[in-house]
Scaffold this active site. Structure first.
Site, short mmCIF file in Angstrom:
data_model
loop_
_atom_site.label_atom_id
_atom_site.label_comp_id
_atom_site.label_asym_id
_atom_site.label_seq_id
_atom_site.Cartn_x
_atom_site.Cartn_y
_atom_site.Cartn_z
N TYR A 45 -2.52 -80.47 -25.82
CA TYR A 45 -1.09 -80.74 -25.26
C TYR A 45 -0.64 -79.21 -25.00
CZ TYR A 45 -1.51 -85.13 -27.62
OH TYR A 45 -1.94 -86.83 -27.73
N ARG A 59 -14.33 -85.17 -26.53
CA ARG A 59 -14.44 -83.73 -26.34
C ARG A 59 -15.01 -83.71 -25.00
NH1 ARG A 59 -17.81 -81.35 -31.08
NH2 ARG A 59 -18.71 -83.28 -31.10
N ARG A 60 -14.91 -84.53 -24.14
CA ARG A 60 -15.53 -84.49 -22.90
C ARG A 60 -14.49 -84.52 -21.68
NH1 ARG A 60 -20.30 -88.66 -22.64
NH2 ARG A 60 -21.00 -87.60 -20.98
N GLY A 61 -13.01 -84.37 -21.86
CA GLY A 61 -12.22 -84.29 -20.84
C GLY A 61 -11.60 -85.42 -20.38
N GLU A 112 4.63 -87.10 -30.15
CA GLU A 112 4.63 -86.62 -31.43
C GLU A 112 2.98 -86.49 -31.68
OE1 GLU A 112 6.69 -89.58 -33.61
OE2 GLU A 112 8.74 -88.67 -33.04
N ASN A 121 -3.38 -82.08 -36.55
CA ASN A 121 -4.39 -82.52 -35.76
C ASN A 121 -4.65 -81.35 -34.26
OD1 ASN A 121 -5.91 -83.81 -33.53
ND2 ASN A 121 -4.56 -85.62 -33.56
N ILE A 144 -2.07 -92.39 -27.12
CA ILE A 144 -3.41 -91.85 -26.24
C ILE A 144 -4.70 -91.60 -27.12
CG2 ILE A 144 -2.48 -89.64 -26.38
CD1 ILE A 144 -3.54 -89.17 -23.62
N ARG A 197 -7.73 -85.46 -21.02
CA ARG A 197 -7.07 -84.61 -19.99
C ARG A 197 -6.98 -85.19 -18.73
NH1 ARG A 197 -6.88 -78.70 -19.67
NH2 ARG A 197 -7.99 -78.59 -21.65
#
Length: 369
Positions: A336, A298-300, A324, A329, A290, A303
């Site tokens: 997560y 950093r802008r969603g 994993e 990180n 992913i 998510r």
């Protein structure tokens, strides 16, 4: 010479078969569209081939636009042309999109082609009265584009009016020719090009350009699209931007042909911003990869991508989702945890990074319909 030409780089899809010995194309089709080029192009090509009365074996070469344009659109046309060229052993010639647009104009005058590149920028190229390129495609602003062009120049393209307004000049005129590449018009450009290696995409912006701090706002609702083996090249291109050791097209093809593998891409308009690949077995699934393009991090994006993909997995019977992540990180771990994952174990020294071993944290989340 009989040429099959095609374009998918901007807000249109077009295909044509042109015999350079005749004044008119043998067959041509054009459809305005913001997206859906991958689905529209193959039947459009089949239609113009049938209408032309020719067999593919009678085509001497293929002409395809190489950009600038949308990331996805450029890849769709090139992948189709290269695949057909290799399968039929037909030479493939690349034509830049702004030269293709210039071919719409029949008047023999100086021509400035200006296409909207978003973010207050344009793609521009300058041509002389014989439509020979004086200045290759480049990124600029509408105000700056016309600074050094000759008087009585025609301006053509989706940003033409903005260029004329921003120039504050009264010696520029708006061309009334079409603003998009039209396959029936630019095909003849391929007749004067010597075929060489397969054409490459023309991207005028660095794919990993860093956004300005003011641009690091959350992105609105994205379109999440499922991907199959046909998207292997696009997935490999994205993966290569996101990760230092990107996976190859062949690797993605084999992966996406494996039963139980699901993949999706997050898009904003036509631009792919992120990808996810998971593998299912019974009621469990694992996130294989992913990631988000550097210019959209950093802008969603991740998510949204993960949230919608989890919904799709539950519809396929998945109840337990694993992943994993490298212990160092921190940004991924925060995401997560925020998405409901919890540590389920560790794999000591699983990753090799910068000459040292690093633990992999195994995380798990229960997902329900």
């Amino acid at each position: 010479m009989k040429i099959l030409s095609l374009d998918t780089t901007m807000a249109g899809c077009s295909a044509a078969i042109v015999d350079t010995d005749s004044a008119l194309p043998l067959a041509a089709d054009f459809a305005a569209m913001e997206r859906g080029h991958a689905e529209a192009l193959p039947p459009m090509v089949a239609k113009v081939v049938k209408t032309s009365g020719l067999a593919l074996s009678e085509i001497d070469r293929i002409a395809v636009t190489t950009g600038p344009g949308t990331f996805t659109g450029v890849r769709i046309g090139l992948a189709f042309a290269r695949g057909l060229g290799l399968a039929r052993n037909i030479p493939v010639v690349g034509i830049d999109s702004l030269a293709a647009i210039a071919a719409n104009e029949t008047q023999r005058v100086h021509l400035l082609v200006a296409s909207d590149a978003r973010n207050d920028e344009i793609y521009a190229a300058m041509f002389d009265a014989r439509h020979r390129q004086l200045m290759p495609p480049h990124v600029t602003t509408a105000a700056a584009a016309a600074a050094d062009v000759p008087s009585e120049t025609l301006v053509l393209g989706t940003a033409a009016q903005a260029v004329i307004a921003g120039s504050r000049r009264n010696d520029l005129a708006l061309s009334l020719a079409g603003d998009m590449p039209v396959a029936a018009h630019f095909a003849r450009l391929a007749a004067i090009v010597t075929p060489a290696e397969m054409p490459l995409p023309l991207y005028l912006r660095a794919p990993d350009a860093k956004p300005q701090a003011s641009a690091l706002r959350k992105i609105g609702l994205l379109s999440i699209e499922d991907m199959g083996p046909a998207a292997a090249e696009l997935m490999a291109e994205l993966h290569g931007e996101i990760f230092e050791e990107g996976w190859t097209r062949l690797a993605f093809t084999e992966m996406l042909l494996t039963p139980g593998t699901d993949a999706a891409i997050a898009r904003q308009s036509d631009e792919p911003l992120g990808l996810i690949v998971t593998r299912r077995a019974m009621d469990e699934a694992e996130i294989i990869t992913i990631g988000t393009r550097p210019s959209a991090q950093r802008r969603g994006v991740a998510r949204q991508l993960l949230a919608q993909h989890m919904v799709a997995l539950t519809e396929k019977g998945v109840r337990h989702l694993f992943l994993e992540v490298a212990a160092s990180n921190a940004a991924a771990l925060r995401l997560y945890v925020a998405m409901g994952f919890a540590e389920a174990g560790r794999r000591k020294g699983y990753y090799r990074s910068r000459g040292r071993d690093e633990d992999a944290i195994v995380m798990r989340r229960e997902i329900t319909p």
